[in-house]
Design a protein around this motif. Structure first.
Motif: not given
Length: 92
Positions: A43-44, A58-64, A71-72, A78-80
């Motif tokens: 998934a995107d 929600a975790l962003f591990l060396e990905s964002c 912003l998107a 935040a939505r999920v």
């Protein structure tokens, strides 16, 4: 898998754009005996296949850092996330 192994009540849903990473990840999850609590799908992360307000963390591990539109990306996170939940970012 480390989180699921250390927190027996946690259910983990990972996403990646890479079909190769999905295949490898699913095999590692199966080998670890965690298929009942860990899923990995393609998934995107700007358009997640999950309902609103369905996660506690929600975790962003060396990905964002790979996002062309942070912003998107964070609006989608935040939505999920349920109200009062947590967002953790580890990135450069």
């Amino acid at each position: 898998m480390a989180i699921a192994s250390n927190y027996p009540n946690a259910c983990i849903h990972g996403v990646t754009l890479s079909a190769v990473q999905v295949h490898i990840g699913r095999k590692l999850v199966e080998d670890a005996g965690l298929v009942d609590r860990v899923t990995i799908g393609r998934a995107d992360f700007h358009h997640l296949p999950f309902a609103d307000c369905c996660f506690d963390v929600a975790l962003f591990l060396e990905s964002c850092g790979y996002s062309p539109d942070r912003l998107a990306l964070f609006a989608e996170a935040a939505r999920v996330l349920r109200p009062g939940s947590h967002l953790y970012v580890k990135d450069v």
